[in-house]
Design a protein around this motif. Structure first.
Motif, mmCIF file in Angstrom:
data_model
loop_
_atom_site.group_PDB
_atom_site.id
_atom_site.type_symbol
_atom_site.label_atom_id
_atom_site.label_comp_id
_atom_site.label_asym_id
_atom_site.label_seq_id
_atom_site.Cartn_x
_atom_site.Cartn_y
_atom_site.Cartn_z
ATOM 1 N N LEU A 194 0.831 -1.198 0.000
ATOM 2 C CA LEU A 194 0.000 0.000 0.000
ATOM 3 C C LEU A 194 0.868 1.252 0.000
ATOM 4 C CD1 LEU A 194 -2.695 1.515 0.285
ATOM 5 C CD2 LEU A 194 -2.495 1.182 2.775
ATOM 6 N N ILE A 195 1.875 1.280 0.847
ATOM 7 C CA ILE A 195 2.757 2.445 0.925
ATOM 8 C C ILE A 195 3.468 2.665 -0.410
ATOM 9 C CG2 ILE A 195 4.867 3.324 2.011
ATOM 10 C CD1 ILE A 195 3.896 1.876 4.604
ATOM 11 N N GLU A 196 3.934 1.583 -1.012
ATOM 12 C CA GLU A 196 4.622 1.694 -2.300
ATOM 13 C C GLU A 196 3.663 2.185 -3.383
ATOM 14 O OE1 GLU A 196 6.523 -1.505 -5.309
ATOM 15 O OE2 GLU A 196 7.479 -1.432 -3.314
ATOM 16 N N ASP A 197 2.439 1.686 -3.378
ATOM 17 C CA ASP A 197 1.447 2.120 -4.367
ATOM 18 C C ASP A 197 1.144 3.616 -4.227
ATOM 19 O OD1 ASP A 197 1.252 -0.363 -5.510
ATOM 20 O OD2 ASP A 197 -0.633 -0.907 -4.511
ATOM 21 N N LEU A 198 1.056 4.079 -3.000
ATOM 22 C CA LEU A 198 0.816 5.503 -2.775
ATOM 23 C C LEU A 198 2.016 6.337 -3.228
ATOM 24 C CD1 LEU A 198 -0.815 5.264 0.764
ATOM 25 C CD2 LEU A 198 -1.984 5.987 -1.323
ATOM 26 N N HIS A 199 3.201 5.833 -2.953
ATOM 27 C CA HIS A 199 4.420 6.548 -3.333
ATOM 28 C C HIS A 199 4.529 6.708 -4.843
ATOM 29 C CE1 HIS A 199 8.576 7.827 -3.509
ATOM 30 N NE2 HIS A 199 8.885 6.762 -4.235
ATOM 31 N N PHE A 200 4.239 5.637 -5.573
ATOM 32 C CA PHE A 200 4.342 5.681 -7.033
ATOM 33 C C PHE A 200 3.043 6.134 -7.710
ATOM 34 C CE2 PHE A 200 7.851 2.641 -6.156
ATOM 35 C CZ PHE A 200 8.864 3.355 -6.782
ATOM 36 N N ARG A 201 2.104 6.597 -6.897
ATOM 37 C CA ARG A 201 0.836 7.151 -7.384
ATOM 38 C C ARG A 201 0.007 6.137 -8.175
ATOM 39 N NH1 ARG A 201 2.542 13.399 -9.080
ATOM 40 N NH2 ARG A 201 3.515 13.896 -7.076
ATOM 41 N N ARG A 202 0.208 4.881 -7.840
ATOM 42 C CA ARG A 202 -0.688 3.872 -8.401
ATOM 43 C C ARG A 202 -2.029 3.888 -7.664
ATOM 44 N NH1 ARG A 202 4.387 0.561 -8.647
ATOM 45 N NH2 ARG A 202 3.868 -0.285 -6.587
ATOM 46 N N ARG A 203 -2.024 4.484 -6.492
ATOM 47 C CA ARG A 203 -3.242 4.747 -5.719
ATOM 48 C C ARG A 203 -3.261 6.226 -5.355
ATOM 49 N NH1 ARG A 203 -5.870 0.655 -2.577
ATOM 50 N NH2 ARG A 203 -5.061 -1.437 -2.964
ATOM 51 N N PRO A 204 -4.428 6.862 -5.392
ATOM 52 C CA PRO A 204 -4.495 8.274 -4.989
ATOM 53 C C PRO A 204 -4.434 8.418 -3.471
ATOM 54 C CG PRO A 204 -6.675 7.474 -5.543
ATOM 55 C CD PRO A 204 -5.716 6.352 -5.882
ATOM 56 N N MET A 205 -3.781 9.452 -3.015
ATOM 57 C CA MET A 205 -3.708 9.707 -1.579
ATOM 58 C C MET A 205 -5.097 9.915 -0.975
ATOM 59 S SD MET A 205 -0.533 9.544 -0.634
ATOM 60 C CE MET A 205 -0.458 10.442 0.913
ATOM 61 N N ALA A 206 -6.045 10.323 -1.809
ATOM 62 C CA ALA A 206 -7.404 10.539 -1.313
ATOM 63 C C ALA A 206 -8.013 9.276 -0.719
ATOM 64 C CB ALA A 206 -8.297 11.056 -2.445
ATOM 65 N N GLU A 207 -7.483 8.090 -1.089
ATOM 66 C CA GLU A 207 -8.001 6.842 -0.517
ATOM 67 C C GLU A 207 -7.852 6.796 0.993
ATOM 68 O OE1 GLU A 207 -7.276 2.984 -2.008
ATOM 69 O OE2 GLU A 207 -7.016 3.652 -4.069
ATOM 70 N N LEU A 208 -6.915 7.547 1.527
ATOM 71 C CA LEU A 208 -6.712 7.540 2.978
ATOM 72 C C LEU A 208 -7.947 8.041 3.721
ATOM 73 C CD1 LEU A 208 -3.007 8.792 3.234
ATOM 74 C CD2 LEU A 208 -3.877 6.440 3.171
ATOM 75 N N SER A 209 -8.779 8.828 3.048
ATOM 76 C CA SER A 209 -10.010 9.321 3.677
ATOM 77 C C SER A 209 -10.962 8.189 4.039
ATOM 78 C CB SER A 209 -10.724 10.301 2.743
ATOM 79 O OG SER A 209 -9.921 11.422 2.484
ATOM 80 N N ARG A 210 -10.771 7.018 3.419
ATOM 81 C CA ARG A 210 -11.650 5.878 3.673
ATOM 82 C C ARG A 210 -11.277 5.119 4.940
ATOM 83 N NH1 ARG A 210 -10.789 2.557 -1.552
ATOM 84 N NH2 ARG A 210 -11.835 0.991 -0.241
ATOM 85 N N LEU A 211 -10.216 5.520 5.609
ATOM 86 C CA LEU A 211 -9.722 4.759 6.752
ATOM 87 C C LEU A 211 -10.347 5.150 8.091
ATOM 88 C CD1 LEU A 211 -5.907 4.507 5.927
ATOM 89 C CD2 LEU A 211 -7.662 2.730 5.681
ATOM 90 N N ALA A 212 -11.163 6.188 8.107
ATOM 91 C CA ALA A 212 -11.751 6.616 9.386
ATOM 92 C C ALA A 212 -12.510 5.492 10.083
ATOM 93 C CB ALA A 212 -12.646 7.827 9.170
ATOM 94 N N PRO A 213 -13.326 4.683 9.379
ATOM 95 C CA PRO A 213 -14.026 3.593 10.082
ATOM 96 C C PRO A 213 -13.074 2.604 10.743
ATOM 97 C CG PRO A 213 -15.010 3.972 7.928
ATOM 98 C CD PRO A 213 -13.747 4.776 7.963
ATOM 99 N N VAL A 214 -11.922 2.374 10.132
ATOM 100 C CA VAL A 214 -10.924 1.477 10.707
ATOM 101 C C VAL A 214 -10.414 2.041 12.029
ATOM 102 C CG1 VAL A 214 -8.637 0.459 10.373
ATOM 103 C CG2 VAL A 214 -10.236 0.573 8.463
#
Length: 333
Positions: A194-214
């Motif tokens: 996950l960290i690598e995907d975020l670093h290389f922008r294979r995932r948008p940083m905006a996905e982190l907003s989905r972690l509040a329920p966790v």
């Protein structure tokens, strides 16, 4: 000249993920509702934001005479941002001199309370607040993220959850259940991936907003790291409310504090209990008001008031807009 019989007011509430527009007759009846994606100028850009608003306003107005239009948008935090948006819509046929262009917090505030002295705090993807006093004075914030002292909301909680999980993973930080929970929640094979995907922008940083329920789930199960994040979020909401009340000299008044946004609507008991206890200690007469409906209700009430509608129309409009915007298929005129 009196307005035409089918004349309408148009109200828009635009955020980072969705935008609602309604047209109402002056007696408070909804004749059209449309919904589109996000329209925050900060997130979408000014040109794209104006395009979304123009399309929605044109659709709901549908050729009727528009006697008043109110636009309340996320991302209009500074006077220069409001001025630039006004300039950008100035050439559009519906953008009259009486058009109101403001931050969407004012719509939340009006939707949540009729009180003249009031405060609204929104905690969704981000966090912001506004206070209003009966004499017209306001307290507001730049809301530009970390550079203006802001923290929290879904993105802030998610970013910090990942920070603590990463430090647990490599031994620099305290153990936390977030380390195992985060990858599964976002559909990643591992935290490292996950960290690598975020670093290389294979995932948008905006996905982190989905972690509040966790974060809320881990805190509820007793995880100390997650619990500290939930407490910090509660304290940030309190800090906004305290600052508004202090700046407006309302600390000793019976002021409603309207709370809205997805993080608040999650109803996390630990967070809400800490907010209630904290508020009682700094402003004993203030009360919490939780607003779960769409802020477009407030935008509609403000537009009707500016258009000269009476009390009966406002009462009808509150019910009509709530029904229209909660329907699975928007109503149309």
């Amino acid at each position: 000249m009196s307005p035409a019989r089918d004349a309408v007011v148009v109200a828009v509430d635009g955020g980072g993920s969705k935008t609602d527009a309604v047209a109402l007759t002056l007696d408070g009846r909804v004749v059209a509702h449309r919904r589109a994606g996000g329209s925050s100028p900060q997130l979408e850009g000014l040109t794209a934001s104006v395009a979304v608003i123009d399309e929605l306003v044109t659709e709901v107005a549908a050729g009727r005479e528009v006697v008043q239009i109110d636009l309340y948008l996320s991302g209009l935090d500074l006077p220069i941002e409001i001025e630039r948006f006004r300039e950008a819509i100035g050439w559009l046929s519906w953008a009259s001199a009486s058009a109101v262009v403001e931050n969407d917090l004012f719509a939340l505030l009006r939707a949540g309370t009729d009180a003249a002295d009031a405060v609204a705090v929104v905690c969704g993807t981000g966090v912001n607040a506004v206070g209003r006093r009966a004499d017209g004075a306001t307290a507001r914030f730049p809301s530009l993220g970390g550079i203006s002292g802001d923290w929290g909301g879904g993105y802030g909680l998610g970013e910090q959850a990942l920070w603590f999980a990463a430090r647990d993973l490599d031994g620099r930080g305290a153990p936390t259940a977030l380390t195992a929970a985060i990858p599964g929640h976002l559909g990643a094979a591992s935290l490292s991936e996950l960290i690598e995907d975020l670093h290389f922008r294979r995932r948008p940083m905006a996905e982190l907003s989905r972690l509040a329920p966790v974060v809320f789930e881990a805190a509820g199960a007793g995880d100390a790291v997650a619990g500290a994040l939930v407490d910090r979020q509660a304290d940030e909401i309190l800090a906004f409310a305290r600052a508004c009340l202090t700046r407006l000299d309302l600390l000793d008044r019976a002021v409603p504090i309207v709370l809205g946004g997805g993080i608040v609507r999650s109803g996390d008991p630990r967070m809400l209990a800490r907010i209630e206890t904290g508020l009682a200690s700094i402003a004993h007469a203030a009360t919490l008001e939780f607003f779960a409906s769409a802020p477009i209700i407030g935008a509609a009430l403000l537009a009707l008031e500016a258009g000269g509608a009476g009390p009966d129309a406002l009462l009808l409009a509150r019910d009509e807009v709530a029904a229209a915007t909660s329907a699975s298929v928007p109503v149309g005129g």
